[in-house]
Design an enzyme around this catalytic site. Sequence first.
Site, PDB file in Angstrom:
ATOM      1  N   SER A 189       2.700  94.996  31.578  1.00 54.62           N
ATOM      2  CA  SER A 189       1.898  94.049  30.808  1.00 54.62           C
ATOM      3  C   SER A 189       1.312  92.930  31.667  1.00 54.62           C
ATOM      4  O   SER A 189       0.730  91.990  31.148  1.00 54.62           O
ATOM      5  CB  SER A 189       2.773  93.436  29.712  1.00 54.62           C
ATOM      6  OG  SER A 189       4.014  93.043  30.276  1.00 54.62           O
ATOM      7  N   THR A 216       3.201  89.012  28.315  1.00 48.29           N
ATOM      8  CA  THR A 216       2.673  88.116  29.350  1.00 48.29           C
ATOM      9  C   THR A 216       3.783  87.361  30.063  1.00 48.29           C
ATOM     10  O   THR A 216       4.784  87.026  29.441  1.00 48.29           O
ATOM     11  CB  THR A 216       1.768  87.083  28.638  1.00 48.29           C
ATOM     12  OG1 THR A 216       0.664  87.768  28.110  1.00 48.29           O
ATOM     13  CG2 THR A 216       1.319  85.977  29.554  1.00 48.29           C
ATOM     14  N   THR A 228      -1.502  87.944  32.869  1.00 49.94           N
ATOM     15  CA  THR A 228      -1.286  89.070  31.953  1.00 49.94           C
ATOM     16  C   THR A 228      -2.381  90.129  32.094  1.00 49.94           C
ATOM     17  O   THR A 228      -3.496  89.824  32.538  1.00 49.94           O
ATOM     18  CB  THR A 228      -1.307  88.561  30.485  1.00 49.94           C
ATOM     19  OG1 THR A 228      -0.926  89.610  29.601  1.00 49.94           O
ATOM     20  CG2 THR A 228      -2.668  88.054  30.067  1.00 49.94           C
ATOM     21  N   ARG A 241     -12.579  92.161  26.127  1.00 47.62           N
ATOM     22  CA  ARG A 241     -11.751  91.239  25.346  1.00 47.62           C
ATOM     23  C   ARG A 241     -10.981  90.282  26.287  1.00 47.62           C
ATOM     24  O   ARG A 241     -10.393  90.689  27.280  1.00 47.62           O
ATOM     25  CB  ARG A 241     -10.772  92.035  24.498  1.00 47.62           C
ATOM     26  CG  ARG A 241      -9.835  91.197  23.621  1.00 47.62           C
ATOM     27  CD  ARG A 241      -8.504  90.947  24.269  1.00 47.62           C
ATOM     28  NE  ARG A 241      -7.528  90.386  23.336  1.00 47.62           N
ATOM     29  CZ  ARG A 241      -6.328  89.934  23.694  1.00 47.62           C
ATOM     30  NH1 ARG A 241      -5.953  89.980  24.947  1.00 47.62           N
ATOM     31  NH2 ARG A 241      -5.501  89.434  22.793  1.00 47.62           N
ATOM     32  N   GLY A 282      -7.995  87.293  26.074  1.00 45.10           N
ATOM     33  CA  GLY A 282      -6.969  86.760  25.177  1.00 45.10           C
ATOM     34  C   GLY A 282      -6.804  85.261  25.338  1.00 45.10           C
ATOM     35  O   GLY A 282      -7.683  84.552  25.842  1.00 45.10           O
ATOM     36  N   ASP A 283      -5.661  84.776  24.893  1.00 48.03           N
ATOM     37  CA  ASP A 283      -5.371  83.340  24.985  1.00 48.03           C
ATOM     38  C   ASP A 283      -4.927  82.911  26.378  1.00 48.03           C
ATOM     39  O   ASP A 283      -5.034  81.740  26.743  1.00 48.03           O
ATOM     40  CB  ASP A 283      -4.244  82.993  24.000  1.00 48.03           C
ATOM     41  CG  ASP A 283      -2.969  83.785  24.321  1.00 48.03           C
ATOM     42  OD1 ASP A 283      -3.071  85.018  24.546  1.00 48.03           O
ATOM     43  OD2 ASP A 283      -1.886  83.180  24.378  1.00 48.03           O
ATOM     44  N   THR A 332       3.167  83.577  24.256  1.00 47.05           N
ATOM     45  CA  THR A 332       3.155  85.021  24.442  1.00 47.05           C
ATOM     46  C   THR A 332       2.919  85.633  23.068  1.00 47.05           C
ATOM     47  O   THR A 332       3.134  84.980  22.051  1.00 47.05           O
ATOM     48  CB  THR A 332       4.479  85.500  25.069  1.00 47.05           C
ATOM     49  OG1 THR A 332       4.420  86.908  25.295  1.00 47.05           O
ATOM     50  CG2 THR A 332       5.674  85.187  24.195  1.00 47.05           C
ATOM     51  N   GLY A 333       2.456  86.866  23.056  1.00 46.72           N
ATOM     52  CA  GLY A 333       2.170  87.486  21.767  1.00 46.72           C
ATOM     53  C   GLY A 333       0.681  87.651  21.551  1.00 46.72           C
ATOM     54  O   GLY A 333      -0.104  87.595  22.505  1.00 46.72           O
ATOM     55  N   GLY A 362      -2.862  87.117  21.335  1.00 48.31           N
ATOM     56  CA  GLY A 362      -3.693  86.011  21.783  1.00 48.31           C
ATOM     57  C   GLY A 362      -4.645  85.483  20.728  1.00 48.31           C
ATOM     58  O   GLY A 362      -4.898  84.277  20.649  1.00 48.31           O
TER      59      GLY A 362
HETATM   60  C1  SD4 Z   1      -2.921  88.419  25.005  1.00 50.95           C
HETATM   61  N1  SD4 Z   1      -1.234  86.739  24.752  1.00 50.95           N
HETATM   62  O1  SD4 Z   1      -3.713  88.890  25.810  1.00 50.95           O
HETATM   63  C2  SD4 Z   1      -1.622  87.880  25.536  1.00 50.95           C
HETATM   64  C3  SD4 Z   1      -0.615  88.950  25.561  1.00 50.95           C
HETATM   65  C4  SD4 Z   1       0.762  88.431  25.633  1.00 50.95           C
HETATM   66  O2  SD4 Z   1       2.982  88.674  25.689  1.00 50.95           O
HETATM   67  O3  SD4 Z   1       1.046  87.321  25.578  1.00 50.95           O
HETATM   68  N2  SD4 Z   1       1.760  89.148  25.723  1.00 50.95           N
HETATM   69  O4  SD4 Z   1      -3.122  88.395  23.803  1.00 50.95           O
END
Ligand code: SD4
Length: 328
Positions: free
Chosen positions: A83, A185, A203, A213, A215-216, A236-237, A239
């Site tokens: 990841s 991430t 990440t 795309r 993310g955050d 994390t999670g 985005g």
């Molecule tokens: C995302 N937040 O690209 C990131 C992925 C992530 O733990 O945090 N994974 O959405």
Amino acid sequence: MSRRTFLKQAVAGSTGIALLGCKSDGISPTPASGGAFPRIISTWQHGLAANDAAWKTLQSGGSGLDAVEAGVRVPEADPEVRSVGYGGYPDREGIVTLDACIMDAQSRCGSVAFLRDIKHPISVARLVMEKTPHIMLCGDGALEFALEQGFERENLLTEASRLDWEKWKETSEYRPVINIENHDTISMLLIDGQQNLYAACTTSGAAWKMHGRIGDSPIIGAGLFLDNEVGAAAATGLGEAVIRTAGSAMIVEAMRHGMSPDEACRMVVERISNLHKNDPDWENLQVGFIALNKRGVYGSYSLRPGFDFAVTDKTTPSKMVKAPYALG
Ligand code: SD4
């Protein structure tokens, strides 16, 4: 946890009242954290090796900025970490694209997004901060800048990730998936011996995302934020959910106004939960945050169980801590 209990706790959390009854599987609940510095916290299991590298850098006289960079470079280079960086899951076109950012105690920051073919996006982000008048470069522009700075172009798609992508295509009908399992991430927050804060995040983003795309994680204020007067936070999670609430910046602001790191993380998770609870993909939504304040107290909170993070300081060997969470 029943919906009613959760809502009751949400009200308590949003008014800053002490945490009651949050779940943590009974293991190292984060409210027990006292202050310590230097201290490093990093998301997920791969945070342990990253923290070790960062700690060694600090011990050998490196700056906090050197340390967070060195730390997150470990999972970036590890093909087993699916990841982050090399070996990360690709987008739905089979291309690995990376997001990263870094921030220091003077609120200087650098970021790269939608960067391909470069193994260490965090180091490119640092150079964006140090060598350009900008904060964020993305796509081809970020790649050109990296190559100018001497980074090597390399294929980041390992055979293992390619095979998983081929398998995904068979059943996916080529749709991006939102899934709590497919993104981990690394975000690292560090307070040094002088109580200055540093942070980094890197990440490969959500697996099988649409090409292009972002993310955050490379967005200052969403995936990561730091204010040296107050503290730092990172996400994390999913985005998209983190961006909608400017999650990390909100946590730092909540700490400025008196919340503990735990309470602040929880407040933002509850805000995200309220925004998303009627979504069709609600069952798959996971977000988690870590935070570290100016005294070196850490905290965390996630929407669902399963989120943990690594803590390293001089009094304890590195350890994993399970985040408290909202929904069982
Ligand atoms: C995302 N937040 O690209 C990131 C992925 C992530 O733990 O945090 N994974 O959405």
